[in-house]
Design an enzyme around this catalytic site. Structure first.
Site, PDB file in Angstrom:
ATOM      1  N   GLY A  77     -37.297  69.575  -2.373  1.00  0.00           N
ATOM      2  CA  GLY A  77     -38.777  69.058  -1.683  1.00  0.00           C
ATOM      3  C   GLY A  77     -38.691  67.765  -1.193  1.00  0.00           C
TER       4      GLY A  77
ATOM      5  N   ARG B 170     -28.196  72.483  -0.383  1.00  0.00           N
ATOM      6  CA  ARG B 170     -28.844  71.264   0.367  1.00  0.00           C
ATOM      7  C   ARG B 170     -29.083  71.634   1.754  1.00  0.00           C
ATOM      8  NH1 ARG B 170     -27.481  65.162   1.709  1.00  0.00           N
ATOM      9  NH2 ARG B 170     -29.564  64.439   1.782  1.00  0.00           N
ATOM     10  N   LEU B 171     -30.500  71.283   2.036  1.00  0.00           N
ATOM     11  CA  LEU B 171     -30.961  71.124   3.347  1.00  0.00           C
ATOM     12  C   LEU B 171     -31.011  69.573   3.765  1.00  0.00           C
ATOM     13  CD1 LEU B 171     -31.828  72.213   6.260  1.00  0.00           C
ATOM     14  CD2 LEU B 171     -34.180  72.432   5.242  1.00  0.00           C
ATOM     15  N   ALA B 172     -30.319  68.942   4.318  1.00  0.00           N
ATOM     16  CA  ALA B 172     -30.290  67.210   4.448  1.00  0.00           C
ATOM     17  C   ALA B 172     -31.440  66.912   5.466  1.00  0.00           C
ATOM     18  CB  ALA B 172     -28.896  67.049   4.801  1.00  0.00           C
ATOM     19  N   VAL B 173     -32.341  66.119   4.775  1.00  0.00           N
ATOM     20  CA  VAL B 173     -33.620  65.660   5.497  1.00  0.00           C
ATOM     21  C   VAL B 173     -33.767  64.114   5.381  1.00  0.00           C
ATOM     22  CG1 VAL B 173     -35.985  65.698   5.702  1.00  0.00           C
ATOM     23  CG2 VAL B 173     -34.850  67.794   5.227  1.00  0.00           C
TER      24      VAL B 173
ATOM     25  N   CYS C  54     -34.296  72.070  -0.538  1.00  0.00           N
ATOM     26  CA  CYS C  54     -33.192  72.584  -0.810  1.00  0.00           C
ATOM     27  C   CYS C  54     -33.413  73.956  -1.773  1.00  0.00           C
ATOM     28  CB  CYS C  54     -32.532  71.867  -1.826  1.00  0.00           C
ATOM     29  SG  CYS C  54     -32.034  69.991  -1.013  1.00  0.00           S
TER      30      CYS C  54
ATOM     31  N   VAL D 236     -46.902  80.849  19.207  1.00  0.00           N
ATOM     32  CA  VAL D 236     -46.139  82.061  19.353  1.00  0.00           C
ATOM     33  C   VAL D 236     -47.170  82.908  20.145  1.00  0.00           C
ATOM     34  CG1 VAL D 236     -47.386  82.890  17.424  1.00  0.00           C
ATOM     35  CG2 VAL D 236     -45.158  84.170  18.170  1.00  0.00           C
TER      36      VAL D 236
ATOM     37  N   SER E 217     -47.358  71.908   9.463  1.00  0.00           N
ATOM     38  CA  SER E 217     -48.462  73.131   9.567  1.00  0.00           C
ATOM     39  C   SER E 217     -49.523  72.785   9.221  1.00  0.00           C
ATOM     40  CB  SER E 217     -47.618  74.395   8.701  1.00  0.00           C
ATOM     41  OG  SER E 217     -48.642  75.262   8.588  1.00  0.00           O
TER      42      SER E 217
END
Length: 611
Positions: free
Chosen positions: A79, A50-53, A2, A293, A380
């Protein structure tokens, strides 16, 4: 994952300042596209995007805790705490009742139980603010390696804070002002913990707690790398590294939204992708999604240079052939990489210019944009080179005695296109030497540790505390500008602390870089990848990209703005635009054009005031 923002002022009633708090919070919209919220008390205001995870329905923020019908604490959190389920069980046994299944509520309840010492129990990447109503104090906390950003600025009788500087700069009484030290930092590939480029602005240091009260702003270190004796044998060390990696990947593949893995065909990303694939097949019965990529074929064969001896694509394809991941190649062309809108979005994401890598930044943005169409979380391989000593300069004798940050010897000098007057004021050589001396002096060591052993520990410490923050900031800002959460398993603090104390002879026991990582993962990787030498993130070798940069620079120089005239050596820039394109051996000159364009765009777009 978030974006957070907020304001504390002990002499101001913030209940009438909602419009300003909303404007600050709105700057975090890209970090949190799924929902927003604001909580305002008399002297404190917290905003959240918010990015809901985890717990898509229940993790609404800012989240408050109540006692006898009154708010006793409020959190705005960004986080992931990967061990939240275990902590929840502990807190339940201590009498806490939970209304959601989110890690946010675990963070809040843990604070109520243990105060700011709660952070010592967390495993993860996070940055959060808690307004303690009972104590009338603001608590700002950041994870151990600073994977998640958090900035603050003293203001009035309190502070402004946010996940990114743009949240603070959105306050109508704050200007984007930068002094010589801030400018030096934007031109130096390295970080001193706690410093922000803007005047009077600070970062919460990795591994620190900052408390804001009526009387003072204080900070406390809750974690740092320590020098410890390493008693394990080589076989036990390799087994321990693998056990850490298995634990970490198990933790970091937990998600209530689609998850994927970034794959370059190098040792680092391949190890994480292979381990994640095992977990996903066992847990869900399907392979992990992977992304790489590549660049459009312009009829130009790959040419090895001093940094990249091989192209990524053959190794990626070999990995996918053997492990059968659900793979997507994202192919980019020069027009996309040089696109003005893409480059502006990158600059806006960073709140600054970019200072290395040429097309790497727009390339990352376009890669993340493509995979965000199908996934919300990505794994990553970032930080493996810092943890396991993978860079060339770890293994070059010249780095042992060079009185400077070792990576600066192999990177282009971003100050080469500035005006002579400004360069004389900046004194970049002295600044970098001071940074090297300051960070080297902070290196923990064992009694009697001298000579090569001491220097190799210094190089590892510099990589983890001064170089890695540059990469983590890049990864976080560009990914979160697209609402993508990128997790970095190699930043696990238990793994990093353990490997930091392995002797150099173990780190290079097979005569190569990242010996321990290679040995720990040799059962899950194709032989070709196990034998491949370190190769950085790819950049395009298509001369069309450089030609497009020259055209953009020529257009900028036809009518330079006052700040461009003040800061740059226009003749030097014109000479760069006149050079022939396509020679990989002079790639650094292309990077100088890239850097100069990014610096110009940032200075003008943010209306930066030099002080």
């Amino acid at each position: 994952m978030c974006g957070i923002a907020g304001w504390v002022d002990y002499e101001r009633d913030l209940s009438s300042e909602r419009a300003i708090v909303q404007a600050m919070t709105d700057t975090m919209a890209l970090r949190g596209p799924d929902a927003q919220g604001i909580w305002i008390g008399r002297h404190a205001a917290l905003g959240h995007r918010r990015l809901a995870v985890i717990d898509l329905q229940g993790g609404v923020q800012p989240m408050c805790a109540f006692e006898n019908g009154s708010t006793i604490a409020c959190v705005s959190y960004s986080g992931e705490v990967y061990n939240f389920a275990e902590l929840r069980d502990v807190l339940c046994k201590r009498g806490h009742a939970f209304r959601t299944n989110s890690d946010t509520e675990v963070v809040l309840r843990a604070y109520l139980e243990w105060g700011d010492a709660c952070v010592e129990r967390f495993t993860g990447m996070f940055a959060f603010a808690i307004w303690d109503v009972r104590e009338q104090q603001l608590v700002l906390i950041r994870d151990r390696f600073g994977v998640k950003p958090l900035f603050y600025q003293p203001f009035g009788r309190g502070v402004l804070f946010g996940s990114e500087p743009k949240a603070i700069l959105a306050h109508p009484e704050v200007r984007a002002r930068i002094g010589l030290d801030g400018l030096r930092q934007t031109l130096t590939v390295g970080r001193v913990p706690g410093r922000a480029i803007y005047d009077r602005m600070h970062e919460v240091k990795p591994g620190y707690v900052v408390r804001v009260s009526r009387d003072a702003i204080t900070e406390r270190c809750y974690w740092k790398l320590e020098a410890r004796e390493h008693a394990d044998s080589l076989p036990v060390t390799i087994e321990t590294v693998r056990a850490h990696l298995d634990r970490i990947v198990q933790q970091q593949t937990v998600s209530d939204v689609p998850l994927c893995s970034l794959l370059s065909g190098g040792l680092d990303s391949s190890a994480i992708t292979a381990l994640a694939d095992r977990v996903m097949r066992h847990r869900h019965g399907s392979p992990v999604k992977s992304y790489s990529v590549d660049f459009a074929d312009a009829g130009i064969p790959f040419v090895a240079d001093q940094d990249r001896g091989t192209s990524d694509t053959p190794f990626v394809r070999e990995f996918v052939k053997q492990l059968c991941t659900q793979h997507t190649e994202v192919v980019l062309d020069p027009e996309q990489l040089a696109d003005f809108d893409v480059r502006r979005k990158v600059g806006d994401a960073l709140d600054a210019n970019w200072i290395l890598g040429g097309d790497l930044y727009p390339s990352l943005y376009l890669l993340f944009s493509a995979l965000r169409e199908h996934s919300t979380v990505a794994l990553s391989g970032e930080a493996a080179d810092e943890v396991f000593a993978g860079y060339q300069w770890f293994h070059q004798a010249e780095s042992l005695n060079a009185p400077t940050l070792p990576w600066l010897r192999v990177l282009p000098d971003p100050g080469g296109v500035l005006s002579q007057d400004l360069l004389e004021e900046l004194r970049l050589r002295e600044y970098r030497a001071d940074m090297h001396a300051q960070m080297s002096a902070a290196t923990p060591s064992l009694p009697g540790e001298t000579g090569v052993k001491r220097r190799m520990r210094e190089l590892c410490f510099l990589a983890l505390t001064c170089w890695l923050p540059v990469l983590l900031d890049r990864k976080d800002r560009i990914s979160m500008a697209l609402g993508l959460e990128v997790r970095v398993p190699f930043c696990d603090h238990e793994l990093a602390q353990y490997v930091f104390n392995t002797p150099w002879s173990m780190k290079t026991f097979d005569g190569r870089e990242k010996s321990l990582l290679r040995a720990a993962c040799d059962d899950v990787l194709p032989e070709a990848i196990l034998q491949r030498k370190k190769s950085p993130y790819p950049v395009t070798q298509d001369p069309a990209y450089e030609r497009l940069l020259q055209q953009r620079m020529t257009a900028r120089l036809a009518k330079p703005s006052p700040i461009v005239q003040q800061m740059f050596d226009l003749d030097a820039l014109r000479s760069l635009t006149a050079k022939p394109v396509g020679d990989v051996s002079i790639n650094h000159e292309r990077v100088n054009i890239d850097h100069a364009l990014a610096l110009m765009d940032w200075l003008e777009r943010y209306d930066v005031e030099l002080v």
